[in-house]
Design a protein around this motif. Structure first.
Motif, PDB file in Angstrom:
ATOM      1  N   TYR A  25       0.814  -1.208   0.000  1.00  0.00           N
ATOM      2  CA  TYR A  25       0.000   0.000   0.000  1.00  0.00           C
ATOM      3  C   TYR A  25       0.855   1.269   0.000  1.00  0.00           C
ATOM      4  O   TYR A  25       1.769   1.408   0.800  1.00  0.00           O
ATOM      5  N   ALA A  26       0.534   2.185  -0.918  1.00  0.00           N
ATOM      6  CA  ALA A  26       1.144   3.520  -0.951  1.00  0.00           C
ATOM      7  C   ALA A  26       2.671   3.468  -0.967  1.00  0.00           C
ATOM      8  O   ALA A  26       3.337   4.165  -0.202  1.00  0.00           O
ATOM      9  N   ARG A  27       3.207   2.642  -1.848  1.00  0.00           N
ATOM     10  CA  ARG A  27       4.663   2.571  -1.951  1.00  0.00           C
ATOM     11  C   ARG A  27       5.227   3.906  -2.418  1.00  0.00           C
ATOM     12  O   ARG A  27       4.642   4.568  -3.271  1.00  0.00           O
ATOM     13  N   PRO A  28       6.352   4.346  -1.874  1.00  0.00           N
ATOM     14  CA  PRO A  28       6.927   5.648  -2.258  1.00  0.00           C
ATOM     15  C   PRO A  28       7.469   5.611  -3.685  1.00  0.00           C
ATOM     16  O   PRO A  28       7.681   4.555  -4.271  1.00  0.00           O
ATOM     17  N   PHE A  29       7.691   6.783  -4.234  1.00  0.00           N
ATOM     18  CA  PHE A  29       8.242   6.934  -5.576  1.00  0.00           C
ATOM     19  C   PHE A  29       9.369   7.966  -5.504  1.00  0.00           C
ATOM     20  O   PHE A  29       9.571   8.611  -4.462  1.00  0.00           O
ATOM     21  N   GLU A  30      10.088   8.108  -6.586  1.00  0.00           N
ATOM     22  CA  GLU A  30      11.198   9.065  -6.613  1.00  0.00           C
ATOM     23  C   GLU A  30      10.778  10.317  -7.374  1.00  0.00           C
ATOM     24  O   GLU A  30      10.292  10.234  -8.508  1.00  0.00           O
ATOM     25  N   TYR A  31      10.940  11.454  -6.731  1.00  0.00           N
ATOM     26  CA  TYR A  31      10.619  12.705  -7.404  1.00  0.00           C
ATOM     27  C   TYR A  31      11.873  13.562  -7.534  1.00  0.00           C
ATOM     28  O   TYR A  31      12.873  13.355  -6.827  1.00  0.00           O
ATOM     29  N   VAL A  32      11.804  14.505  -8.453  1.00  0.00           N
ATOM     30  CA  VAL A  32      12.941  15.376  -8.743  1.00  0.00           C
ATOM     31  C   VAL A  32      12.545  16.816  -8.476  1.00  0.00           C
ATOM     32  O   VAL A  32      11.450  17.249  -8.859  1.00  0.00           O
ATOM     33  N   LEU A 116     -11.805   8.444  -4.343  1.00  0.00           N
ATOM     34  CA  LEU A 116     -11.214   9.021  -3.138  1.00  0.00           C
ATOM     35  C   LEU A 116     -10.214   8.068  -2.502  1.00  0.00           C
ATOM     36  O   LEU A 116      -9.185   8.496  -1.971  1.00  0.00           O
ATOM     37  N   ASP A 117     -10.487   6.762  -2.565  1.00  0.00           N
ATOM     38  CA  ASP A 117      -9.535   5.799  -1.995  1.00  0.00           C
ATOM     39  C   ASP A 117      -8.229   5.795  -2.779  1.00  0.00           C
ATOM     40  O   ASP A 117      -7.145   5.640  -2.200  1.00  0.00           O
ATOM     41  N   THR A 118      -8.322   5.961  -4.100  1.00  0.00           N
ATOM     42  CA  THR A 118      -7.095   6.084  -4.895  1.00  0.00           C
ATOM     43  C   THR A 118      -6.345   7.356  -4.518  1.00  0.00           C
ATOM     44  O   THR A 118      -5.113   7.361  -4.382  1.00  0.00           O
ATOM     45  N   ALA A 119      -7.108   8.450  -4.337  1.00  0.00           N
ATOM     46  CA  ALA A 119      -6.481   9.722  -3.945  1.00  0.00           C
ATOM     47  C   ALA A 119      -5.800   9.599  -2.582  1.00  0.00           C
ATOM     48  O   ALA A 119      -4.702  10.135  -2.374  1.00  0.00           O
ATOM     49  N   ILE A 120      -6.443   8.882  -1.659  1.00  0.00           N
ATOM     50  CA  ILE A 120      -5.857   8.680  -0.319  1.00  0.00           C
ATOM     51  C   ILE A 120      -4.543   7.909  -0.439  1.00  0.00           C
ATOM     52  O   ILE A 120      -3.544   8.241   0.209  1.00  0.00           O
ATOM     53  N   GLU A 121      -4.533   6.896  -1.278  1.00  0.00           N
ATOM     54  CA  GLU A 121      -3.315   6.094  -1.453  1.00  0.00           C
ATOM     55  C   GLU A 121      -2.192   6.947  -2.058  1.00  0.00           C
ATOM     56  O   GLU A 121      -1.037   6.858  -1.637  1.00  0.00           O
ATOM     57  N   ILE A 122      -2.548   7.778  -3.030  1.00  0.00           N
ATOM     58  CA  ILE A 122      -1.521   8.639  -3.645  1.00  0.00           C
ATOM     59  C   ILE A 122      -0.998   9.651  -2.630  1.00  0.00           C
ATOM     60  O   ILE A 122       0.216   9.889  -2.532  1.00  0.00           O
ATOM     61  N   ALA A 123      -1.915  10.266  -1.871  1.00  0.00           N
ATOM     62  CA  ALA A 123      -1.481  11.246  -0.864  1.00  0.00           C
ATOM     63  C   ALA A 123      -0.565  10.588   0.171  1.00  0.00           C
ATOM     64  O   ALA A 123       0.443  11.177   0.601  1.00  0.00           O
ATOM     65  N   THR A 124      -0.904   9.364   0.578  1.00  0.00           N
ATOM     66  CA  THR A 124      -0.053   8.636   1.531  1.00  0.00           C
ATOM     67  C   THR A 124       1.301   8.326   0.903  1.00  0.00           C
ATOM     68  O   THR A 124       2.346   8.415   1.567  1.00  0.00           O
ATOM     69  N   ALA A 125       1.296   7.977  -0.389  1.00  0.00           N
ATOM     70  CA  ALA A 125       2.561   7.707  -1.087  1.00  0.00           C
ATOM     71  C   ALA A 125       3.418   8.979  -1.173  1.00  0.00           C
ATOM     72  O   ALA A 125       4.649   8.906  -1.051  1.00  0.00           O
ATOM     73  N   ALA A 127       3.389  11.368   1.052  1.00  0.00           N
ATOM     74  CA  ALA A 127       3.939  11.526   2.405  1.00  0.00           C
ATOM     75  C   ALA A 127       5.108  10.565   2.628  1.00  0.00           C
ATOM     76  O   ALA A 127       6.151  10.955   3.179  1.00  0.00           O
ATOM     77  N   ASN A 128       4.945   9.314   2.209  1.00  0.00           N
ATOM     78  CA  ASN A 128       6.026   8.337   2.345  1.00  0.00           C
ATOM     79  C   ASN A 128       7.276   8.782   1.587  1.00  0.00           C
ATOM     80  O   ASN A 128       8.402   8.661   2.082  1.00  0.00           O
ATOM     81  N   SER A 129       7.065   9.290   0.372  1.00  0.00           N
ATOM     82  CA  SER A 129       8.193   9.704  -0.466  1.00  0.00           C
ATOM     83  C   SER A 129       8.903  10.912   0.138  1.00  0.00           C
ATOM     84  O   SER A 129      10.137  10.998   0.122  1.00  0.00           O
ATOM     85  N   ARG A 156       7.515  17.316   9.820  1.00  0.00           N
ATOM     86  CA  ARG A 156       8.146  16.009   9.648  1.00  0.00           C
ATOM     87  C   ARG A 156       7.378  14.940  10.411  1.00  0.00           C
ATOM     88  O   ARG A 156       7.879  13.840  10.614  1.00  0.00           O
ATOM     89  N   SER A 157       6.174  15.283  10.848  1.00  0.00           N
ATOM     90  CA  SER A 157       5.381  14.340  11.631  1.00  0.00           C
ATOM     91  C   SER A 157       4.764  13.292  10.707  1.00  0.00           C
ATOM     92  O   SER A 157       3.612  13.383  10.275  1.00  0.00           O
ATOM     93  N   PHE A 158       5.558  12.286  10.432  1.00  0.00           N
ATOM     94  CA  PHE A 158       5.181  11.268   9.459  1.00  0.00           C
ATOM     95  C   PHE A 158       3.913  10.521   9.874  1.00  0.00           C
ATOM     96  O   PHE A 158       2.962  10.360   9.092  1.00  0.00           O
ATOM     97  N   HIS A 159       3.865  10.070  11.108  1.00  0.00           N
ATOM     98  CA  HIS A 159       2.735   9.258  11.555  1.00  0.00           C
ATOM     99  C   HIS A 159       1.453  10.080  11.631  1.00  0.00           C
ATOM    100  O   HIS A 159       0.372   9.591  11.294  1.00  0.00           O
ATOM    101  N   GLN A 160       1.549  11.335  12.060  1.00  0.00           N
ATOM    102  CA  GLN A 160       0.354  12.176  12.116  1.00  0.00           C
ATOM    103  C   GLN A 160      -0.210  12.388  10.703  1.00  0.00           C
ATOM    104  O   GLN A 160      -1.423  12.366  10.495  1.00  0.00           O
ATOM    105  N   SER A 161       0.677  12.574   9.744  1.00  0.00           N
ATOM    106  CA  SER A 161       0.233  12.759   8.361  1.00  0.00           C
ATOM    107  C   SER A 161      -0.501  11.518   7.865  1.00  0.00           C
ATOM    108  O   SER A 161      -1.603  11.611   7.305  1.00  0.00           O
TER     109      SER A 161
END
Length: 305
Positions: A25-32, A116-125, A127-129, A156-161
């Motif tokens: 779920y919500a695996r991070p990605f690499e951004y530039v 919305l569930d897809t949007a939630i997953e992207i938003a979490t990803a 945050a993870n990234s 930087r509050s990862f868990h709260q996000s």
């Protein structure tokens, strides 16, 4: 047909999927980041602040920057005033990262899964990234107005996000418009940020243009969530009930080949209009059909940055 483009329609009686595999779920990605951050906080992206880093800034007189460890012998020998020169570097800094999420009624559309569930997953990803890259993360949710309960300042509050975004899984927002989008840019900070704008963009083009103008200080990545069930997989023949999730109005249509072709043509024209508008602001759109895939996000930055 115009009303079809302004609003998302949903098939009556469909349900929202729920459980996700935490491992995938919500695996991070690499951004530039395509600019130098002026943040004073240490991070992983090129910055403009003087400090420890690999980005060569130039040489300066030792008197002005008393760090003998960075003495530049070559420039010192060449100096006509025989002054000791030292090298300067820019420190690597953090960059503000935002996920902006459309929580209007149209995001309740459920095809392969609820938008919305897809949007939630992207938003979490996102945050993870951001957490993985050592950046600051903020979240903004809006429907008819910006929703403070679903708005988080940069931190930087990862868990709260993650916890706040996860609360959206039980969120229902039928008969909610998207007027709050024009107020959303006021919740972004002054420092140039990378903004992931997650929506189906079923809103008037002038509204999108006005919002992009208000966010011109930032780099915006529009993530367009469309579902094939919206227009590609309509019935070929027979009656069907369509529901406007933002107004609650429903309408019964008799589907046949011509009607389905009009839906397809309207969505294709809408896609071309959206792509042209986003390109005017140097913010190419990322259309995402179906499930979130981190590979798509990484490829987006490889191709556009």
């Amino acid at each position: 047909m115009r009303s079809t483009l302004k609003h998302a329609w949903n098939k009556a009686g469909q349900t929202v999927p729920g459980h996700h595999d935490e491992g995938e779920y919500a695996r991070p990605f690499e951004y530039v980041i395509g600019w130098k951050s002026d943040s004073i906080q240490l991070g992983d992206h090129p910055g403009t602040q003087r400090g420890i880093g690999s980005d060569y800034r130039g040489t300066i007189n030792l008197v002005d920057y008393p760090d003998a460890r960075r003495m530049d012998l070559r420039q010192t020998i060449r100096d006509p005033f025989e002054q000791v020169q030292v090298r300067q570097f820019n420190q690597d800094s953090t960059t503000p990262i935002y996920a902006v999420c459309d929580l209007s009624g149209s995001m309740q559309f459920t095809g392969q899964q609820r938008k919305l569930d897809t949007a939630i997953e992207i938003a979490t990803a996102v945050a993870n990234s951001a957490y993985q890259a050592g950046d600051l993360f903020g979240f903004i949710g809006y429907h008819q107005q910006v929703i403070e309960d679903f708005t988080l300042p940069l931190s930087r509050s990862f868990h709260q996000s993650k916890q706040t975004i996860a609360l959206l899984h039980t969120y229902q927002s039928q008969r909610m418009g998207m007027d709050g989008v024009t107020d959303m840019p006021n919740f972004l900070g002054q420092t140039r940020a990378l903004v992931f704008w997650i929506s189906d963009f079923h809103m008037p083009l002038p509204v999108i243009e006005k919002t992009l103008l208000a966010m011109s200080a930032h780099k915006v990545v529009p993530i367009v969530l469309w579902d094939d069930e919206e227009y590609k997989k309509l019935p070929k023949f027979g009656f069907g009930t369509m529901i406007d999730l933002e107004t609650g109005r429903n309408r019964t249509l008799f589907f046949r080949g011509e009607v389905k072709a009009k839906f397809l043509a309207a969505f294709n024209a809408r896609r071309e209009a959206l792509e042209a508008l986003f390109l005017r602001f140097d913010s190419p759109a990322l259309f995402m059909h179906g499930d979130y895939r981190p590979e798509l996000m990484t490829q987006y930055f490889e191709q556009t940055m």
